[in-house]
Design a protein around this motif. Structure first.
Motif, PDB file in Angstrom:
ATOM      1  N   ASN A  32     -48.020  -5.979 -32.875  1.00 32.89           N
ATOM      2  CA  ASN A  32     -48.512  -4.624 -33.146  1.00 32.89           C
ATOM      3  C   ASN A  32     -48.525  -3.829 -31.841  1.00 32.89           C
ATOM      4  OD1 ASN A  32     -49.199  -5.233 -35.952  1.00 32.89           O
ATOM      5  ND2 ASN A  32     -50.802  -6.520 -35.068  1.00 32.89           N
ATOM      6  N   VAL A  33     -47.598  -2.898 -31.734  1.00 32.31           N
ATOM      7  CA  VAL A  33     -47.376  -2.183 -30.480  1.00 32.31           C
ATOM      8  C   VAL A  33     -47.779  -0.718 -30.610  1.00 32.31           C
ATOM      9  CG1 VAL A  33     -45.660  -1.468 -28.770  1.00 32.31           C
ATOM     10  CG2 VAL A  33     -45.490  -3.728 -29.844  1.00 32.31           C
ATOM     11  N   THR A  34     -48.529  -0.232 -29.633  1.00 30.30           N
ATOM     12  CA  THR A  34     -48.856   1.186 -29.532  1.00 30.30           C
ATOM     13  C   THR A  34     -48.453   1.656 -28.131  1.00 30.30           C
ATOM     14  OG1 THR A  34     -50.776   0.841 -30.959  1.00 30.30           O
ATOM     15  CG2 THR A  34     -50.637   2.945 -29.785  1.00 30.30           C
ATOM     16  N   ILE A  35     -47.751   2.777 -28.065  1.00 30.21           N
ATOM     17  CA  ILE A  35     -47.269   3.299 -26.789  1.00 30.21           C
ATOM     18  C   ILE A  35     -48.038   4.568 -26.453  1.00 30.21           C
ATOM     19  CG2 ILE A  35     -45.245   4.052 -25.486  1.00 30.21           C
ATOM     20  CD1 ILE A  35     -43.522   2.647 -27.609  1.00 30.21           C
ATOM     21  N   PHE A  36     -48.492   4.645 -25.213  1.00 24.02           N
ATOM     22  CA  PHE A  36     -49.229   5.808 -24.732  1.00 24.02           C
ATOM     23  C   PHE A  36     -48.424   6.494 -23.631  1.00 24.02           C
ATOM     24  CE2 PHE A  36     -52.262   2.945 -26.583  1.00 24.02           C
ATOM     25  CZ  PHE A  36     -53.142   3.776 -27.267  1.00 24.02           C
ATOM     26  N   GLU A  37     -48.236   7.796 -23.772  1.00 25.23           N
ATOM     27  CA  GLU A  37     -47.415   8.575 -22.828  1.00 25.23           C
ATOM     28  C   GLU A  37     -48.162   9.850 -22.450  1.00 25.23           C
ATOM     29  OE1 GLU A  37     -44.966  10.392 -20.428  1.00 25.23           O
ATOM     30  OE2 GLU A  37     -44.518   8.335 -21.115  1.00 25.23           O
ATOM     31  N   LYS A  38     -48.228  10.129 -21.150  1.00 27.32           N
ATOM     32  CA  LYS A  38     -48.988  11.307 -20.706  1.00 27.32           C
ATOM     33  C   LYS A  38     -48.245  12.616 -20.959  1.00 27.32           C
ATOM     34  CE  LYS A  38     -47.441  11.400 -15.872  1.00 27.32           C
ATOM     35  NZ  LYS A  38     -47.879  11.377 -14.455  1.00 27.32           N
ATOM     36  N   SER A  39     -46.919  12.568 -21.092  1.00 22.37           N
ATOM     37  CA  SER A  39     -46.127  13.781 -21.288  1.00 22.37           C
ATOM     38  C   SER A  39     -46.096  14.192 -22.756  1.00 22.37           C
ATOM     39  CB  SER A  39     -44.711  13.572 -20.767  1.00 22.37           C
ATOM     40  OG  SER A  39     -44.725  13.213 -19.406  1.00 22.37           O
ATOM     41  N   ARG A  40     -45.317  15.233 -23.023  1.00 19.65           N
ATOM     42  CA  ARG A  40     -45.222  15.749 -24.392  1.00 19.65           C
ATOM     43  C   ARG A  40     -44.132  15.069 -25.203  1.00 19.65           C
ATOM     44  NH1 ARG A  40     -44.701  22.057 -23.295  1.00 19.65           N
ATOM     45  NH2 ARG A  40     -43.354  21.214 -21.645  1.00 19.65           N
ATOM     46  N   GLY A  41     -43.401  14.146 -24.584  1.00 16.14           N
ATOM     47  CA  GLY A  41     -42.355  13.453 -25.303  1.00 16.14           C
ATOM     48  C   GLY A  41     -41.912  12.220 -24.544  1.00 16.14           C
ATOM     49  N   ALA A  42     -41.159  11.357 -25.229  1.00 16.10           N
ATOM     50  CA  ALA A  42     -40.634  10.154 -24.591  1.00 16.10           C
ATOM     51  C   ALA A  42     -39.480  10.526 -23.670  1.00 16.10           C
ATOM     52  CB  ALA A  42     -40.157   9.173 -25.663  1.00 16.10           C
ATOM     53  N   GLY A  43     -39.227   9.677 -22.711  1.00  9.56           N
ATOM     54  CA  GLY A  43     -38.067   9.913 -21.859  1.00  9.56           C
ATOM     55  C   GLY A  43     -38.247   9.494 -20.426  1.00  9.56           C
ATOM     56  N   GLY A  44     -39.463   9.650 -19.894  1.00 10.12           N
ATOM     57  CA  GLY A  44     -39.643   9.328 -18.489  1.00 10.12           C
ATOM     58  C   GLY A  44     -38.728  10.180 -17.626  1.00 10.12           C
ATOM     59  N   ARG A  45     -37.959   9.527 -16.753  1.00  8.29           N
ATOM     60  CA  ARG A  45     -37.045  10.260 -15.880  1.00  8.29           C
ATOM     61  C   ARG A  45     -35.713  10.590 -16.554  1.00  8.29           C
ATOM     62  NH1 ARG A  45     -38.081   6.309 -10.914  1.00  8.29           N
ATOM     63  NH2 ARG A  45     -38.535   4.988 -12.705  1.00  8.29           N
ATOM     64  N   MET A  46     -35.528  10.150 -17.800  1.00  4.07           N
ATOM     65  CA  MET A  46     -34.386  10.618 -18.585  1.00  4.07           C
ATOM     66  C   MET A  46     -34.841  11.866 -19.338  1.00  4.07           C
ATOM     67  SD  MET A  46     -32.734   7.033 -19.913  1.00  4.07           S
ATOM     68  CE  MET A  46     -31.288   7.821 -20.636  1.00  4.07           C
ATOM     69  N   ALA A  47     -35.046  12.913 -18.587  1.00  2.55           N
ATOM     70  CA  ALA A  47     -35.746  14.094 -19.098  1.00  2.55           C
ATOM     71  C   ALA A  47     -34.808  15.274 -19.300  1.00  2.55           C
ATOM     72  CB  ALA A  47     -36.859  14.487 -18.127  1.00  2.55           C
ATOM     73  N   THR A  48     -35.152  16.103 -20.279  1.00  2.28           N
ATOM     74  CA  THR A  48     -34.379  17.308 -20.579  1.00  2.28           C
ATOM     75  C   THR A  48     -35.332  18.491 -20.718  1.00  2.28           C
ATOM     76  OG1 THR A  48     -32.689  16.025 -21.748  1.00  2.28           O
ATOM     77  CG2 THR A  48     -32.769  18.394 -22.191  1.00  2.28           C
ATOM     78  N   ARG A  49     -34.912  19.631 -20.190  1.00  2.65           N
ATOM     79  CA  ARG A  49     -35.717  20.854 -20.313  1.00  2.65           C
ATOM     80  C   ARG A  49     -34.826  21.970 -20.826  1.00  2.65           C
ATOM     81  NH1 ARG A  49     -39.425  22.120 -15.343  1.00  2.65           N
ATOM     82  NH2 ARG A  49     -40.339  20.229 -16.237  1.00  2.65           N
ATOM     83  N   ARG A  50     -35.418  22.835 -21.662  1.00  5.10           N
ATOM     84  CA  ARG A  50     -34.690  23.982 -22.197  1.00  5.10           C
ATOM     85  C   ARG A  50     -35.335  25.274 -21.703  1.00  5.10           C
ATOM     86  NH1 ARG A  50     -34.599  20.160 -26.275  1.00  5.10           N
ATOM     87  NH2 ARG A  50     -32.546  19.736 -27.210  1.00  5.10           N
ATOM     88  N   LEU A  51     -34.500  26.243 -21.364  1.00  6.09           N
ATOM     89  CA  LEU A  51     -34.987  27.557 -20.947  1.00  6.09           C
ATOM     90  C   LEU A  51     -34.286  28.615 -21.782  1.00  6.09           C
ATOM     91  CD1 LEU A  51     -34.895  27.199 -17.031  1.00  6.09           C
ATOM     92  CD2 LEU A  51     -36.874  26.931 -18.552  1.00  6.09           C
ATOM     93  N   GLU A  52     -35.063  29.541 -22.330  1.00  6.44           N
ATOM     94  CA  GLU A  52     -34.490  30.625 -23.107  1.00  6.44           C
ATOM     95  C   GLU A  52     -33.987  31.733 -22.174  1.00  6.44           C
ATOM     96  OE1 GLU A  52     -33.916  30.481 -26.276  1.00  6.44           O
ATOM     97  OE2 GLU A  52     -34.884  28.501 -26.388  1.00  6.44           O
ATOM     98  N   THR A  53     -32.777  32.217 -22.442  1.00  8.35           N
ATOM     99  CA  THR A  53     -32.193  33.284 -21.630  1.00  8.35           C
ATOM    100  C   THR A  53     -31.599  34.342 -22.552  1.00  8.35           C
ATOM    101  OG1 THR A  53     -29.860  32.599 -21.466  1.00  8.35           O
ATOM    102  CG2 THR A  53     -31.452  31.413 -20.101  1.00  8.35           C
ATOM    103  N   SER A  54     -31.195  35.458 -21.976  1.00  5.00           N
ATOM    104  CA  SER A  54     -30.549  36.527 -22.758  1.00  5.00           C
ATOM    105  C   SER A  54     -29.164  36.112 -23.244  1.00  5.00           C
ATOM    106  CB  SER A  54     -30.439  37.795 -21.914  1.00  5.00           C
ATOM    107  OG  SER A  54     -29.695  37.539 -20.726  1.00  5.00           O
ATOM    108  N   HIS A  55     -28.632  35.029 -22.708  1.00  2.16           N
ATOM    109  CA  HIS A  55     -27.323  34.514 -23.119  1.00  2.16           C
ATOM    110  C   HIS A  55     -27.438  33.254 -23.981  1.00  2.16           C
ATOM    111  CE1 HIS A  55     -26.091  37.361 -20.115  1.00  2.16           C
ATOM    112  NE2 HIS A  55     -24.820  36.964 -20.104  1.00  2.16           N
ATOM    113  N   GLY A  56     -28.617  32.970 -24.466  1.00  2.00           N
ATOM    114  CA  GLY A  56     -28.822  31.776 -25.284  1.00  2.00           C
ATOM    115  C   GLY A  56     -29.668  30.750 -24.565  1.00  2.00           C
TER     116      GLY A  56
END
Length: 326
Positions: A32-56
């Motif tokens: 029975n496994v439970t994972i706790f993560e301080k961030s808002r999603g899984a990934g650690g250093r395999m991370a992705t960020r999105r930024l909204e711009t006037s070009h998409g």
């Protein structure tokens, strides 16, 4: 009378590659496994960020840029991701480079989808009483656990582990990661740079045209990572102080002024590149606490996966031996 043994409960702290790899093997064995993560999603250093711009929407893989595959077990896992359309080769980086699709953390989200993942939990300590573990953090956790896995950088593992097993903690105390300032920049037009990858240019150790990766779209987007020495020397500067230096270095490499900037973000990775101790994993079967991560093997995504897998196998083996002796 027949006694039915219950499967152990495990709390894994950290939802990066090593923690999720460990969780997968333990869950398959019925634990029975439970994972706790301080961030808002899984990934650690395999991370992705999105930024909204006037070009998409601009997308940035601002942590690990790619991963390689050498271990047969990891190769089988990557083949599964590839069949699901979640991983693709990236020959611009190197012949054996792989990336997640459509974002680097897509493969981590796939692994995490099979588990009880609790986000926003910053665990900073542990308490043990009557053979059970409790988590100490920013959110109360009523659950108690038989075993604990710390899937964290060495610098975050050491202070938690020290209070419970100093000998295991010694490995983390002597392991040191190198920092990295990372810039994410979206432009209105393509840069003049012919190639999608830039290496060792001034203070830049690596830069990549993220929008040119397989499965990506959106405006011209670049991830710029500063060299470890420069990042260390400027570690405590504010992001708005760091950004102009990264942009200036990118402009120098571009050979001309940069196009209009649509959006930007700066991230400081305090523990970006691990040295790799070669130990593999840490485990104290007597009290049920251990650690995994790339810092215990080598500075590659694959090493994180192997560390998590081998720790899980070690936990299962010791549990089998304990059960047999009883």
């Amino acid at each position: 009378m027949t006694i039915v043994a219950t499967k152990p409960s495990v709390a894994i702290i950290g939802a990066g590659m090593s923690g999720l790899a460990c969780a997968g093997t333990l869950s398959e064995a019925g634990w029975n496994v439970t994972i706790f993560e301080k961030s808002r999603g899984a990934g650690g250093r395999m991370a992705t960020r999105r930024l909204e711009t006037s070009h998409g929407t601009a997308s940035f893989d601002f942590g690990a840029q790619y991963f390689t595959v050498r271990d047969p077990g990891f190769a089988r896992q990557v083949a599964v991701w590839a069949d699901l359309g979640l991983a693709s080769r990236w020959p611009d980086a190197r012949d054996d480079a792989w990336i997640g699709v459509p974002t680097m953390n897509a493969v981590l989200r796939n692994l995490a989808s099979h588990h009880d993942l609790r986000l926003g939990h910053h665990v900073h300590g542990l308490a043990r009483a009557e053979g059970k573990w409790r988590l100490l953090g920013n959110h109360p956790v009523a659950d108690q656990f038989d075993k604990i896995v710390l899937a964290l950088p060495a610098e975050q593992t050491a202070p938690i582990m020290t209070l419970h097993d100093f000998e295991l903690a010694r490995a983390a105390l002597f392991a040191r990661s190198q920092p990295c300032w990372t810039g994410m920049f979206a432009f209105a037009e393509p840069l003049a740079l012919e190639h999608h990858i830039l290496r060792d240019a001034g203070l830049i150790t690596w830069a990549a045209r993220n929008s040119a990766k397989p499965g990506r779209d959106g405006p011209e987007s670049w991830v710029v990572q500063a060299a470890p020495a420069w990042s260390t020397a400027n570690l405590e500067h504010a992001p708005d102080v760091v950004a102009p230096h990264l942009l200036a270095a990118l402009a120098d490499a571009n050979g001309q002024a940069l196009p209009p900037l649509l959006a930007s973000s700066i991230h400081r990775w305090r523990y970006a590149l691990s040295a790799g101790t070669g130990i593999g994993n840490l485990w104290n079967a007597d009290i049920g606490i251990g650690a995994c991560g790339d810092w215990l093997l080598g500075p590659r995504v694959e090493c994180a996966w192997i560390s998590g897998q081998t720790l899980a196998a070690r936990m299962l083996d010791t549990a089998t031996l304990t059960g047999a002796s009883q």
